[in-house]
Design an enzyme around this catalytic site. Structure first.
Site: not given
Length: 213
Positions: A13, A168, A89, A157, A128
């Site tokens: 985005k 998420r 949102r 992480r 990652r």
């Protein structure tokens, strides 16, 4: 042109928003930039937002909606239009935006919805890895370390772990679907296949926006 851009985290985005702004010269309004500017300029809503942030509290919807309204009332919006990125949102914010636009006499002309399969986003966002000694960042699929690397030399992480990323994405899907349907009912949504090369995605967006001009 007055536009929204929507898409799940990792759908590209931000990259496409920058290309739209560059090509069509609309004002890019991202939530973070808006908050920073409102607080720096000490607008009424900016001061209010800062009072919550300083206490480590979430900024309530009415303050966020007020900051959006302040921004949309500025002269550059009247002159060039806008691309709203990261807002609304929630469906409640979408209804508030409808009211804000109506009160300012502004018409929303299109919603660019970048669609990418959540499973491929999970792979993209949770791949990652970081080398423990050097801090160098790699991606298990798209940018792996050279040769047969030892996984024990790398860590992830918390934000990058698959279970965190999936949560998420699930939250974003649950919040985003009612908003998309709200605008789809108004005939404003243009679905864009996001699982393509960046320039191909933008070419598809460009076709839509050229017709809207």
């Amino acid at each position: 042109m007055n536009l929204l851009i929507m898409g799940l985290p990792g759908a590209g985005k931000g990259t496409q928003a920058a290309k739209i702004v560059d090509k069509f010269h609309v004002a890019h309004i991202s939530t973070g930039d808006m908050f920073r500017a409102a607080m720096a300029n000490q607008t009424e809503m900016g001061v209010l937002a800062k009072s919550y942030i300083d206490k480590g509290e979430l900024v309530p919807d009415e303050v966020t909606n007020g900051i959006v309204k302040e921004r949309l009332a500025q002269d550059d919006i009247k002159a060039h239009g806008f691309l709203l990125d990261g807002y609304p949102r929630t469906i409640e914010q979408a209804h508030a935006l409808d009211e804000t636009l109506a009160s300012l006499g502004i018409e929303l002309e299109g919603v660019i919805n970048i669609q990418v399969d959540p499973a491929s986003l999970l792979e993209r966002l949770s791949g990652r890895i970081i080398h423990k000694e050097t801090g160098e960042t790699f991606h298990k699929v798209f940018n792996p370390p050279a040769g047969d690397y030892n996984e024990e030399d790398y860590y992830q992480r918390e934000d990058d772990k698959p279970e965190t990323v999936k949560r998420r994405l699930d939250v974003n899907i649950a919040q985003g679907e009612p908003i998309i349907e709200h605008y789809r009912a108004k005939g404003l949504v243009h679905d864009i296949e996001g699982n393509q090369e960046i320039d191909t995605v933008f070419a598809d967006i460009e076709k839509v926006l050229t017709k809207l001009q």
